[in-house]
Design an enzyme around this catalytic site. Structure first.
Site, PDB file in Angstrom:
ATOM      1  N   ASP A 112      26.371  62.977  31.852  1.00 53.46           N
ATOM      2  CA  ASP A 112      27.556  62.695  32.681  1.00 53.46           C
ATOM      3  C   ASP A 112      28.036  63.989  33.339  1.00 53.46           C
ATOM      4  OD1 ASP A 112      28.956  59.798  31.489  1.00 53.46           O
ATOM      5  OD2 ASP A 112      27.506  60.828  30.241  1.00 53.46           O
TER       6      ASP A 112
ATOM      7  N   THR B  33      27.647  54.681  29.891  1.00 54.38           N
ATOM      8  CA  THR B  33      27.364  55.788  28.961  1.00 54.38           C
ATOM      9  C   THR B  33      27.168  55.283  27.529  1.00 54.38           C
ATOM     10  OG1 THR B  33      28.605  57.331  30.337  1.00 54.38           O
ATOM     11  CG2 THR B  33      28.229  57.998  28.075  1.00 54.38           C
TER      12      THR B  33
ATOM     13  N   GLY C 209      28.009  48.379  31.854  1.00 51.99           N
ATOM     14  CA  GLY C 209      28.029  48.975  33.192  1.00 51.99           C
ATOM     15  C   GLY C 209      28.584  48.070  34.273  1.00 51.99           C
TER      16      GLY C 209
ATOM     17  N   LYS D 240      26.276  45.187  36.468  1.00 50.94           N
ATOM     18  CA  LYS D 240      26.704  43.786  36.601  1.00 50.94           C
ATOM     19  C   LYS D 240      26.711  43.350  38.080  1.00 50.94           C
ATOM     20  CE  LYS D 240      29.981  44.285  33.170  1.00 50.94           C
ATOM     21  NZ  LYS D 240      29.386  45.135  32.111  1.00 50.94           N
TER      22      LYS D 240
HETATM   23  P1  AMP Z   1      31.555  47.724  30.566  1.00 49.59           P
HETATM   24  O1  AMP Z   1      31.384  46.428  31.283  1.00 49.59           O
HETATM   25  O2  AMP Z   1      32.223  47.589  29.251  1.00 49.59           O
HETATM   26  O3  AMP Z   1      30.281  48.506  30.497  1.00 49.59           O
HETATM   27  O4  AMP Z   1      32.572  48.570  31.456  1.00 49.59           O
HETATM   28  C1  AMP Z   1      32.327  48.903  32.803  1.00 49.59           C
HETATM   29  C2  AMP Z   1      32.900  50.289  33.091  1.00 49.59           C
HETATM   30  O5  AMP Z   1      34.287  50.309  32.772  1.00 49.59           O
HETATM   31  C3  AMP Z   1      32.266  51.397  32.262  1.00 49.59           C
HETATM   32  O6  AMP Z   1      32.266  52.571  33.008  1.00 49.59           O
HETATM   33  C4  AMP Z   1      33.196  51.556  31.103  1.00 49.59           C
HETATM   34  O7  AMP Z   1      33.159  52.846  30.587  1.00 49.59           O
HETATM   35  C5  AMP Z   1      34.555  51.245  31.745  1.00 49.59           C
HETATM   36  N1  AMP Z   1      35.437  50.628  30.764  1.00 49.59           N
HETATM   37  C6  AMP Z   1      35.706  49.317  30.596  1.00 49.59           C
HETATM   38  N2  AMP Z   1      36.586  49.113  29.586  1.00 49.59           N
HETATM   39  C7  AMP Z   1      36.863  50.341  29.088  1.00 49.59           C
HETATM   40  C8  AMP Z   1      37.688  50.815  28.051  1.00 49.59           C
HETATM   41  N3  AMP Z   1      38.407  49.972  27.282  1.00 49.59           N
HETATM   42  N4  AMP Z   1      37.732  52.138  27.822  1.00 49.59           N
HETATM   43  C9  AMP Z   1      37.022  53.005  28.584  1.00 49.59           C
HETATM   44  N5  AMP Z   1      36.222  52.614  29.587  1.00 49.59           N
HETATM   45  C10 AMP Z   1      36.127  51.314  29.841  1.00 49.59           C
HETATM   46 MG    MG Z   2      30.724  57.064  33.815  1.00 48.77          MG
END
Ligand code: AMP
Ligand code: MG
Ligand code: MG
Length: 335
Positions: free
Chosen positions: A51, A122, A246, A250
């Site tokens: 990152d 990540t 991600g 999606k």
């Molecule tokens: P995900 O679908 O959970 O992979 O989330 C999509 C993006 O939003 C990624 O970059 C995640 O890091 C960020 N994200 C979603 N929810 C959170 C959370 N509760 N805390 C930190 N990052 C989040």
């Molecule tokens: Mg990121």
């Protein structure tokens, strides 16, 4: 294309090459096995060396060629000299050759805002790395880490590099690099792909496909779920639910006919997660909004958090907006 390419076309062409370089950095750090993981707000909010290096590379490369643009990156990094080998000077030639949509021809650097997610997914990146490490130690596939797929290597496909370009508060262009695309083939040479799109031009680097209209496949988070997220997904009356990591990944599912709607009724996603994906989705006629159906803005001074959730579709957006329960809207409002 006659004469000098428009500033925004040069920026997209640079962003394309810069995203490829960042993708190569993300692969290199994974293969080194030393991820240098740091917890940001907690165990589900991680930062790795990939990152950090990818963001340094993207921001330093773009600002060297476009010193007046505003660049907002996800990672909070100390201002320091960036090593020359992290700088990418290339510009994708086929993008430079394209004619700029009329309304963007006269845009100036200082009117553009670039939103950078150097590594989206990540959490999944770290899990895939752990799997590779265990595999190397045991000299056999790391079965049992993932109930559905046997190994966790499929999580590599959840990882993307996102560079979004906004003008007048709107996401107008975006680049997505998927560093481990074709990971199944194993050969380093075949790894990775880059997609890009621009309003008024279309989107490129993938085959646009749709889920059949009578099928509702909802894609949502796998690592940031909660009751509101699940309630909202269920309210869509999906035929199938896919849980992957991600935001970029999606959106790729939406444009490649793997999912009909991306539903995330929770804060957590930020502007750097949605700017590039939104531009590409819009360029092919889709929509990305909050859970009420309202557009997000991408001006330099906006709040980073997409507090009212993310709802994205290629078609039938109104149906999904209409299915969001009042209780979910209330929960998001009170956040
Ligand atoms: P995900 O679908 O959970 O992979 O989330 C999509 C993006 O939003 C990624 O970059 C995640 O890091 C960020 N994200 C979603 N929810 C959170 C959370 N509760 N805390 C930190 N990052 C989040
Ligand atoms: Mg990121
Ligand atoms: Mg992200």
């Amino acid at each position: 294309m006659s004469g000098n390419p428009a500033v925004v076309m040069r920026l997209v062409a640079s962003a394309y090459s810069v995203a490829e370089k960042a993708g190569a950095i993300v692969r290199k750090v994974l293969h080194s096995g030393d991820l240098g993981i740091v917890e940001k707000t907690g165990a589900n909010d991680l930062q790795t060396l990939a990152d950090r290096l990818a963001q340094k590379s993207i921001c330093a490369s773009l600002s060297r060629h476009f010193p007046k643009i505003t660049i907002i990156g996800e990672e909070d990094l100390p201002a320091e000299e960036v090593q020359e080998d992290l700088i990418e000077n290339g510009q994708a030639e086929d993008i430079l050759q394209r004619s700029c949509p009329e309304e963007y021809r006269a845009l100036k650097e200082e009117e553009l805002v670039v939103w950078v997610d150097p590594l989206d997914g990540t959490k999944e990146y770290t899990e895939a790395s752990r799997c590779l490490h265990l595999q190397a130690v045991a000299q056999k596939p790391c079965k049992g880490l993932d109930k559905t797929h046997g190994t966790a290597l499929w999580l590599l496909d959840n990882v993307t590099v996102l560079i979004g370009i906004a003008y007048g508060g709107r996401a107008i262009a975006g680049v997505i690099n998927q560093p481990f695309y074709n990971y199944q083939l194993g050969a380093e040479a075949a790894l990775g792909r880059t997609m890009w799109g621009m309003l008024g031009l279309g989107a490129f680097g993938f085959q646009l496909q749709e889920v059949p209209a009578d099928k509702r496949i909802v894609t949502t988070t796998r690592s940031h779920s909660n009751k509101t997220v699940t309630d909202c997904v269920n309210a869509m009356e999906p035929h199938e639910v896919i849980r992957v990591g991600g935001a970029g990944n999606k959106i790729i599912q939406l444009i490649e006919g793997k999912a009909s709607a991306y539903v995330f009724a929770s804060p957590g996603c930020k502007k750097w997660d949605t700017c590039a994906p939104e531009a590409i989705l819009h360029a092919v006629g889709g929509q990305l909004t909050d859970m009420c159906g309202n557009a997000y803005r991408y001006n330099a001074d906006v709040k980073h958090m997409n507090s009212a959730g993310v709802l994205a579709t290629l078609r039938n957006h109104d149906y999904y907006v209409s299915r969001v329960p009042q209780s979910v809207l209330q929960a998001l409002k009170s956040d």
